[in-house]
Design a protein around this motif. Structure first.
Motif, PDB file in Angstrom:
ATOM      1  N   TYR A  81      21.205 -56.194  23.093  1.00 24.45           N
ATOM      2  CA  TYR A  81      19.821 -55.775  23.332  1.00 24.45           C
ATOM      3  C   TYR A  81      19.179 -55.357  22.011  1.00 24.45           C
ATOM      4  O   TYR A  81      19.798 -54.622  21.223  1.00 24.45           O
ATOM      5  CB  TYR A  81      19.789 -54.606  24.338  1.00 24.45           C
ATOM      6  CG  TYR A  81      20.272 -55.075  25.691  1.00 24.45           C
ATOM      7  CD1 TYR A  81      19.383 -55.545  26.648  1.00 24.45           C
ATOM      8  CD2 TYR A  81      21.638 -55.109  25.981  1.00 24.45           C
ATOM      9  CE1 TYR A  81      19.829 -56.036  27.872  1.00 24.45           C
ATOM     10  CE2 TYR A  81      22.106 -55.601  27.198  1.00 24.45           C
ATOM     11  CZ  TYR A  81      21.193 -56.065  28.136  1.00 24.45           C
ATOM     12  OH  TYR A  81      21.645 -56.567  29.327  1.00 24.45           O
ATOM     13  N   ALA A  82      17.956 -55.865  21.773  1.00 27.17           N
ATOM     14  CA  ALA A  82      17.195 -55.460  20.593  1.00 27.17           C
ATOM     15  C   ALA A  82      16.402 -54.213  20.971  1.00 27.17           C
ATOM     16  O   ALA A  82      15.655 -54.222  21.959  1.00 27.17           O
ATOM     17  CB  ALA A  82      16.257 -56.585  20.178  1.00 27.17           C
ATOM     18  N   VAL A  83      16.603 -53.137  20.204  1.00 20.71           N
ATOM     19  CA  VAL A  83      15.967 -51.854  20.557  1.00 20.71           C
ATOM     20  C   VAL A  83      15.225 -51.279  19.355  1.00 20.71           C
ATOM     21  O   VAL A  83      15.407 -51.729  18.222  1.00 20.71           O
ATOM     22  CB  VAL A  83      17.029 -50.823  21.037  1.00 20.71           C
ATOM     23  CG1 VAL A  83      17.849 -51.384  22.187  1.00 20.71           C
ATOM     24  CG2 VAL A  83      17.953 -50.409  19.884  1.00 20.71           C
ATOM     25  N   ARG A  84      14.385 -50.270  19.651  1.00 21.78           N
ATOM     26  CA  ARG A  84      13.768 -49.481  18.578  1.00 21.78           C
ATOM     27  C   ARG A  84      14.689 -48.292  18.382  1.00 21.78           C
ATOM     28  O   ARG A  84      14.891 -47.505  19.309  1.00 21.78           O
ATOM     29  CB  ARG A  84      12.385 -49.017  19.020  1.00 21.78           C
ATOM     30  CG  ARG A  84      11.443 -50.163  19.349  1.00 21.78           C
ATOM     31  CD  ARG A  84      10.347 -49.698  20.288  1.00 21.78           C
ATOM     32  NE  ARG A  84       9.617 -48.571  19.735  1.00 21.78           N
ATOM     33  CZ  ARG A  84       8.397 -48.657  19.184  1.00 21.78           C
ATOM     34  NH1 ARG A  84       7.760 -49.817  19.185  1.00 21.78           N
ATOM     35  NH2 ARG A  84       7.813 -47.598  18.680  1.00 21.78           N
ATOM     36  N   VAL A  91      14.120 -53.450  30.215  1.00 22.86           N
ATOM     37  CA  VAL A  91      14.307 -54.770  29.590  1.00 22.86           C
ATOM     38  C   VAL A  91      13.011 -55.570  29.782  1.00 22.86           C
ATOM     39  O   VAL A  91      12.674 -55.980  30.890  1.00 22.86           O
ATOM     40  CB  VAL A  91      15.505 -55.528  30.208  1.00 22.86           C
ATOM     41  CG1 VAL A  91      15.711 -56.865  29.490  1.00 22.86           C
ATOM     42  CG2 VAL A  91      16.773 -54.683  30.123  1.00 22.86           C
ATOM     43  N   ALA A  92      12.266 -55.745  28.689  1.00 21.18           N
ATOM     44  CA  ALA A  92      10.919 -56.336  28.780  1.00 21.18           C
ATOM     45  C   ALA A  92      10.944 -57.865  28.735  1.00 21.18           C
ATOM     46  O   ALA A  92       9.942 -58.506  29.060  1.00 21.18           O
ATOM     47  CB  ALA A  92      10.051 -55.794  27.644  1.00 21.18           C
ATOM     48  N   GLY A 119      10.193 -47.307  24.569  1.00 19.33           N
ATOM     49  CA  GLY A 119      10.820 -47.266  25.882  1.00 19.33           C
ATOM     50  C   GLY A 119      11.281 -48.628  26.375  1.00 19.33           C
ATOM     51  O   GLY A 119      11.877 -48.744  27.448  1.00 19.33           O
ATOM     52  N   GLU A 120      11.044 -49.669  25.564  1.00 20.26           N
ATOM     53  CA  GLU A 120      11.451 -51.025  25.971  1.00 20.26           C
ATOM     54  C   GLU A 120      12.603 -51.535  25.096  1.00 20.26           C
ATOM     55  O   GLU A 120      12.826 -51.032  23.993  1.00 20.26           O
ATOM     56  CB  GLU A 120      10.287 -52.017  25.773  1.00 20.26           C
ATOM     57  CG  GLU A 120       9.190 -51.890  26.770  1.00 20.26           C
ATOM     58  CD  GLU A 120       8.093 -52.938  26.518  1.00 20.26           C
ATOM     59  OE1 GLU A 120       7.187 -53.008  27.342  1.00 20.26           O
ATOM     60  OE2 GLU A 120       8.147 -53.670  25.500  1.00 20.26           O
ATOM     61  N   CYS A 121      13.248 -52.560  25.627  1.00 20.80           N
ATOM     62  CA  CYS A 121      14.197 -53.319  24.804  1.00 20.80           C
ATOM     63  C   CYS A 121      14.117 -54.778  25.229  1.00 20.80           C
ATOM     64  O   CYS A 121      13.442 -55.091  26.218  1.00 20.80           O
ATOM     65  CB  CYS A 121      15.619 -52.775  24.951  1.00 20.80           C
ATOM     66  SG  CYS A 121      16.302 -53.032  26.583  1.00 20.80           S
ATOM     67  N   ASP A 144      16.526 -54.398  35.783  1.00 16.97           N
ATOM     68  CA  ASP A 144      15.793 -54.623  34.531  1.00 16.97           C
ATOM     69  C   ASP A 144      15.859 -53.406  33.621  1.00 16.97           C
ATOM     70  O   ASP A 144      14.965 -53.139  32.834  1.00 16.97           O
ATOM     71  CB  ASP A 144      14.339 -55.001  34.841  1.00 16.97           C
ATOM     72  CG  ASP A 144      13.604 -53.873  35.557  1.00 16.97           C
ATOM     73  OD1 ASP A 144      14.295 -52.934  36.032  1.00 16.97           O
ATOM     74  OD2 ASP A 144      12.368 -53.925  35.629  1.00 16.97           O
ATOM     75  N   LYS A 145      16.938 -52.624  33.762  1.00 13.05           N
ATOM     76  CA  LYS A 145      17.088 -51.437  32.908  1.00 13.05           C
ATOM     77  C   LYS A 145      18.475 -51.428  32.259  1.00 13.05           C
ATOM     78  O   LYS A 145      19.432 -51.968  32.821  1.00 13.05           O
ATOM     79  CB  LYS A 145      16.936 -50.169  33.756  1.00 13.05           C
ATOM     80  CG  LYS A 145      15.556 -49.973  34.329  1.00 13.05           C
ATOM     81  CD  LYS A 145      15.267 -48.495  34.465  1.00 13.05           C
ATOM     82  CE  LYS A 145      13.778 -48.202  34.614  1.00 13.05           C
ATOM     83  NZ  LYS A 145      13.056 -49.147  35.474  1.00 13.05           N
ATOM     84  N   VAL A 146      18.546 -50.801  31.060  1.00 15.09           N
ATOM     85  CA  VAL A 146      19.868 -50.581  30.463  1.00 15.09           C
ATOM     86  C   VAL A 146      19.982 -49.134  30.006  1.00 15.09           C
ATOM     87  O   VAL A 146      19.010 -48.564  29.507  1.00 15.09           O
ATOM     88  CB  VAL A 146      20.165 -51.520  29.256  1.00 15.09           C
ATOM     89  CG1 VAL A 146      20.378 -52.942  29.711  1.00 15.09           C
ATOM     90  CG2 VAL A 146      19.109 -51.437  28.190  1.00 15.09           C
ATOM     91  N   ALA A 147      21.163 -48.588  30.194  1.00 16.17           N
ATOM     92  CA  ALA A 147      21.428 -47.220  29.716  1.00 16.17           C
ATOM     93  C   ALA A 147      22.287 -47.326  28.469  1.00 16.17           C
ATOM     94  O   ALA A 147      23.286 -48.057  28.451  1.00 16.17           O
ATOM     95  CB  ALA A 147      22.147 -46.429  30.800  1.00 16.17           C
TER      96      ALA A 147
END
Ligand code: AMP
Ligand code: MG
Length: 424
Positions: free
Chosen positions: A75-78, A92-93, A109-111, A138-141
């Motif tokens: 996952y690409a994250v900020r 997960v956008a 808040g997105e990845c 559509d979410k990741v922890a």
């Protein structure tokens, strides 16, 4: 007859060596002084460039990689969204797969689901491996402990636009062919192939297809030389067998020298025969006859016939191969434009055979390098080492090089080996 081009660095007064006991290293040095590489360039398709020598630097027209991309599936994250002390849940956008990038910027808040090679979307600065997240719908922890910039390959990390990717003088192997293609380059400049003419000398030789009479033998040197030259990427001109006849030899030397960059002969340089070939070559060019302090391959002639380089190899089939690999090979590579010519690797392993060796000359015994059950490498000799026993070269996978000062070798002694086959 053309007047031969005399080189200012005349061979006849080549310093302080003794032509009757020429050390291997000294002979190599003298030869090296006379080598002027080819300069003509051909443009060839990248596939046809395999084995050829680059005549110009290959400059990258691109950044490689072209974009920041992911080194992992994940996952690409900020990074700023992640917490230092606890789990964070991101939405997960979308996805960024190799060849199908995510088109928007990643918001707080997105990845973005990303696969290896996928372009890192704007806003994201860190990749979290898929094994390190808990994914649900559509979410990741994501747990804490991720470093900013991790698992990310930066644009231009391998090569930047304008950077030299490959240098002139390099021989192109499959890796370089792939690298050139990865830059979108379809054609490269390579040096023209070196033209090498060769013939065997000897009244006792017959070619395949003829019936040898008593005392006659089949010519094998021309076939080994053909093979060795082909492997080095030379253009070969096979001139057949030439009888030990001054007129025929003179004609053959002249024809060879006028059509090739290099002339190679076998036979006719040993005691007795050398005088007559020497007298001939004295007229046609400038050639020195050496007795190299080595075994096998003692007699060797080197010089120029007109503009062509001349190597007069001994007649014995093993001597031909040893002198070719120890003197001619490197010279041909220099002449082909290779720069630098990497030295053939040698290394030391225990020798399991007991070897007879007299100090005072370098020996190139034919060896078999093998590994025991525990994975340890050692070398042994192939057996009888006579310079006429070509089978010893065929059975060998290495030379066991015994230096000048070395005496007899007892089993267990470390010896230097030079492997005959390369991986690429
Ligand atoms: P030479 O140096 O010409 O006296 O040759 C030395 C030995 O090598 C002799 O036994 C020759 O018969 C042998 N020989 C020479 N040329 C060849 C060749 N082209 N193929 C096989 N054996 C050769
Ligand atoms: Mg002969």
């Amino acid at each position: 007859m053309n007047e031969p081009v005399r080189d200012t660095r005349t061979l006849s007064c080549a310093d302080d060596y003794d032509p009757n006991s020429m050390p291997v290293t000294k002979a190599r040095e003298v030869i090296a002084r006379f080598l002027q590489p080819v300069t003509a360039i051909e443009r060839v398709n990248v596939r046809a460039a395999l084995g050829r020598v680059l005549a110009e630097d290959v400059v990258s027209p691109l950044n490689v990689p072209a974009h920041d991309n992911s080194a992992m599936d994940g996952y690409a994250v900020r990074h700023a969204d992640l917490k230092g002390d606890g789990e964070v849940t991101l939405k997960v956008a979308g996805s960024s797969f190799a060849g199908a990038p995510y088109q928007w910027a990643v918001k707080a808040g997105e990845c973005v689901r990303i696969m290896t090679g996928g372009v890192v979307p704007q806003g994201a600065d860190t990749i979290v491996m898929q094994e390190h997240v808990k994914a649900a719908a559509d979410k990741v922890a994501i747990a804490p402990g991720h470093k900013k910039g991790q698992n990310l390959r930066r644009a231009g990390e391998d090569l930047k636009v304008g950077q030299v990717a490959l240098k002139r003088g390099l021989a192109l192997r499959p890796a370089e062919i792939g690298l050139i293609s990865s830059l979108g380059i379809g054609e490269v400049g390579v040096y023209r192939k070196l033209r090498v003419a060769f013939f065997s000398t000897g009244d006792e030789l017959v070619s395949i297809g003829s019936q040898p009479k008593e005392g006659q033998i089949f010519d094998s040197n021309r076939y080994t030389i053909h093979g060795m030259l082909t492997r080095l990427g030379c253009e070969v001109i096979d001139m057949g067998v030439v009888r030990d006849d001054p007129k025929l030899l003179e004609r053959a030397f002249q024809e060879a020298a006028s059509s090739a960059d290099v002339v190679i002969t076998s036979g006719g340089v040993s005691v007795g025969e050398a005088d007559f070939v020497k007298a001939l070559l004295d007229r046609l060019g400038e050639v020195v006859f050496w007795k190299i302090a080595m075994k096998p391959g003692r007699p060797l002639a080197y010089g120029k016939i007109g503009a062509a380089h001349f190597f007069g190899l001994p007649g014995n089939p093993v001597s031909v191969m040893v002198t070719f690999y120890q003197f001619v090979r490197d010279a041909l590579l220099v002449l082909s434009g290779r720069d630098p010519v990497p030295p053939l690797p040698t290394f030391k392993v225990p020798c399991t055979s007991s070897l007879k060796k007299a100090p005072g000359r370098t020996e190139f015994q034919r060896g078999i390098l093998s590994q025991d059950a525990a994975g340890h490498w050692s070398a042994r000799v192939t057996g009888e080492q006579g310079s006429g026993i070509l089978r010893s070269m065929s059975e060998a996978n290495c030379f066991i090089i015994l230096p000048t000062e070395q005496g007899n070798v007892t089993p267990g002694t470390l010896v230097e080996v030079q492997v005959l086959e390369g991986l690429v």
